[in-house]
Write a protein that holds these residues in place. Structure first.
Motif, PDB file in Angstrom:
ATOM      1  N   THR A  14       7.470   1.581  -4.101  1.00  0.00           N
ATOM      2  CA  THR A  14       6.578   1.732  -5.261  1.00  0.00           C
ATOM      3  C   THR A  14       7.247   1.360  -6.578  1.00  0.00           C
ATOM      4  OG1 THR A  14       7.208   4.064  -5.375  1.00  0.00           O
ATOM      5  CG2 THR A  14       5.196   3.524  -4.161  1.00  0.00           C
ATOM      6  N   GLU A  42       0.816  -1.213   0.000  1.00  0.00           N
ATOM      7  CA  GLU A  42       0.000   0.000   0.000  1.00  0.00           C
ATOM      8  C   GLU A  42       0.853   1.268   0.000  1.00  0.00           C
ATOM      9  OE1 GLU A  42      -2.665  -0.238   3.265  1.00  0.00           O
ATOM     10  OE2 GLU A  42      -4.049  -1.591   2.231  1.00  0.00           O
ATOM     11  N   LYS A  43       1.748   1.398  -0.984  1.00  0.00           N
ATOM     12  CA  LYS A  43       2.485   2.633  -1.283  1.00  0.00           C
ATOM     13  C   LYS A  43       3.633   2.945  -0.329  1.00  0.00           C
ATOM     14  CE  LYS A  43      -1.244   4.800  -3.881  1.00  0.00           C
ATOM     15  NZ  LYS A  43      -2.088   5.992  -4.067  1.00  0.00           N
TER      16      LYS A  43
END
Length: 512
Positions: A89, A59-60
């Motif tokens: 990322t 999640e980033k």
């Protein structure tokens, strides 16, 4: 040993490898293993397959995972390494620290005398990883459940409002499609939650006396309408020798039969679907009921039949049909929990038959009439009733305000959190409070506790409170009632259900 010699020795004990999210190696110093650029890290060793799972939940924000004492091999080369995996990322960084010599020096005698202990430790580490992974998965599903149900509440609510307005034929059809797809999304979420509950052992089988005939007739009514819309025939037979009232878990029986019927209609484009319910056997106050569900649909290939109850498995080879592949997995788990049996036979392009046997009990006594939902009406009043809605989602605020104001009997105030709600209640009398549970500053539970315990003024302390939340579980409902709330409603909710609960609590308060 000089500093440079020590640094060189240490560098030779490390290997840094950088891959893309697709697993292809972009850079590597190959100090330990001779991995090549442009090859896949997943081919280097089976251990690195776990990266795929980490990427699915990424999640980033950069995330780091550490794994001690991992046995890695390349041909005849074997190393014991501590592995660090960093995911961001753009790429995946894999750091290997070769501690083979240290592990061998420290554990040489222990390995000779206590190999069983080491194997147990390895299993313990694997088990801990699986437990942590399971906890994370359950937490993830619970959060996804909450986050999706909140916007779904607004979507379904406003569609219901829209359908009550003057729409032309095309607009009505578009509204029906949006509602149908939203309900489908909601059912997929419920499937994931059910699987999670089954795996964690949180589903409890409840034995209660219920009107069995009424449950079966409900399937007749619901699926007859669906069959008519789909241009199919729906045939039913309910054995008149089955007792009217049975004892069992009505909710789980409904889930089982409903999932299989839904599956039958999903994969049947022409012909018919049939439901046959017969008594299998009866001994004293126990009986076994057989449910046979047949369709003339796509059918299942013989080689696929043994995997039909596997999770996330779908066998629609020639046609794209939506779904998670969880429905039949849930059916099998629930049948097992009820100590039942399920069998499936099928032939491609000719159809599928599910045979389900479930055990029940029954009372040897005269049947009592089933309790009907009691009707309530608002007390006679010259003024409108004032409702305080405590909710921080703007779309949900507007939906509830629209429903209550259109009813014509209510004024509505809105508070963004528990702290603001208490401030409003100190200045104005309310006939009822709708309290969301997930609030900033002071959540719904704490706000309710403060209202019930901190005020001598009965207008505040005894105001009816209905809790509502996207966490639609029995545990959440019980927690609401224990905190002092009078009732509970789950998101997304039917507008009629919301109005019924509001009127009920106001009427009960007026009668007390």
């Amino acid at each position: 040993m000089t500093y440079q010699e020590e640094k060189l020795f240490f560098d030779q004990q490390m290997q840094c490898t950088i891959t893309g999210h697709d697993g292809v190696i972009k850079e590597t110093d190959a100090n330990i293993f001779s991995w090549k650029v442009s090859t896949s890290i997943y081919d280097a060793h089976p251990f690195f397959e776990i990266i795929k799972g980490f990427l699915e939940i990424f999640e980033k924000e950069e995330t780091t995972y550490n794994f001690p004492c991992i046995h890695l091999e390349e041909g005849k080369l074997e190393k014991i390494c501590d592995v660090t995996i960093k995911i961001n990322t753009k790429e995946v960084v894999i750091l290997l620290f070769d501690y083979s010599s240290k592990y061998h020096e420290l554990n040489k005698i222990a390995q000779q005398k206590n190999e069983s202990v080491l194997r147990a430790k390895e299993l313990e580490l694997k088990n801990k990883f699986l437990i942590d992974k399971e906890k994370f998965k359950n937490s993830f599903i619970a959060n996804i459940n909450h986050e999706i149900r909140t916007p779904l509440t607004s979507i379904l609510g406003f569609i219901e409002v829209l359908q009550k307005t003057n729409l032309n034929f095309e607009q009505e059809e578009l509204a029906r499609i949006i509602k149908r797809q939203s309900l489908h999304l909601n059912s997929l979420i419920e499937d994931m939650v059910d699987i999670s509950k089954i795996e964690s052992g949180k589903i409890k089988i409840v034995e209660e006396r219920f009107l069995f005939v009424n449950l079966m007739e409900g399937f007749q009514e619901t699926y007859s309408k669906l069959a008519e819309d789909r241009g199919l025939a729906f045939e039913t037979y309910i054995d008149p020798n089955i007792q009217e009232y049975l004892i069992g878990d009505r909710t789980r029986v409904f889930q089982i039969i409903n999932n299989v019927l839904n599956n039958a209609f999903k994969f049947t484009e022409e012909g018919k679907v049939s439901l046959s319910v017969t008594k299998n056997f009866q001994r004293t106050n126990k009986l076994s009921v057989s449910f046979k569900i047949e369709d003339t649909g796509l059918g299942i290939h013989e080689e696929d039949l043994e995997n039909i109850f596997d999770r996330f498995t779908r066998f629609n080879r020639d046609k794209q049909i939506s779904g998670t592949g969880l429905g039949l997995a849930i059916v099998k788990d629930l049948v097992d929990l009820l100590n039942g049996e399920i069998k499936v036979t099928s032939e491609p392009d000719k159809g599928t038959t599910f045979d389900i046997k479930l055990p029940f009990k029954f009372e040897i006594s005269k049947a009592k009439p089933e309790k009907k939902k009691k009707k309530y009406s608002l007390p006679e009043s010259k003024k409108k009733f004032r409702i305080l809605v405590v909710e921080d989602e703007e779309s949900t605020q507007f939906l509830i305000m629209k429903v209550l104001i259109d009813h014509g009997s209510f004024f509505v105030d809105v508070a963004m959190n528990g702290e603001q709600a208490i401030s409003y209640m100190e200045r104005r009398n309310y006939d009822l409070v709708l309290m969301d549970l997930e609030l900033s500053k002071i959540d719904g539970y704490k706000a309710t506790h403060m209202i019930r315990k901190n005020y001598g003024d009965k207008a505040i302390a005894e105001v009816p409170i209905i809790g509502f939340t996207a966490r639609a579980t029995e545990a959440e409902r019980d927690k609401c009632l224990r905190s002092g709330m009078d009732d509970f409603i789950a998101k997304p909710f039917e507008q009629e259900d919301l109005l019924y609960k509001i009127v009920k609590q106001i009427a009960k308060k007026a009668a007390s």
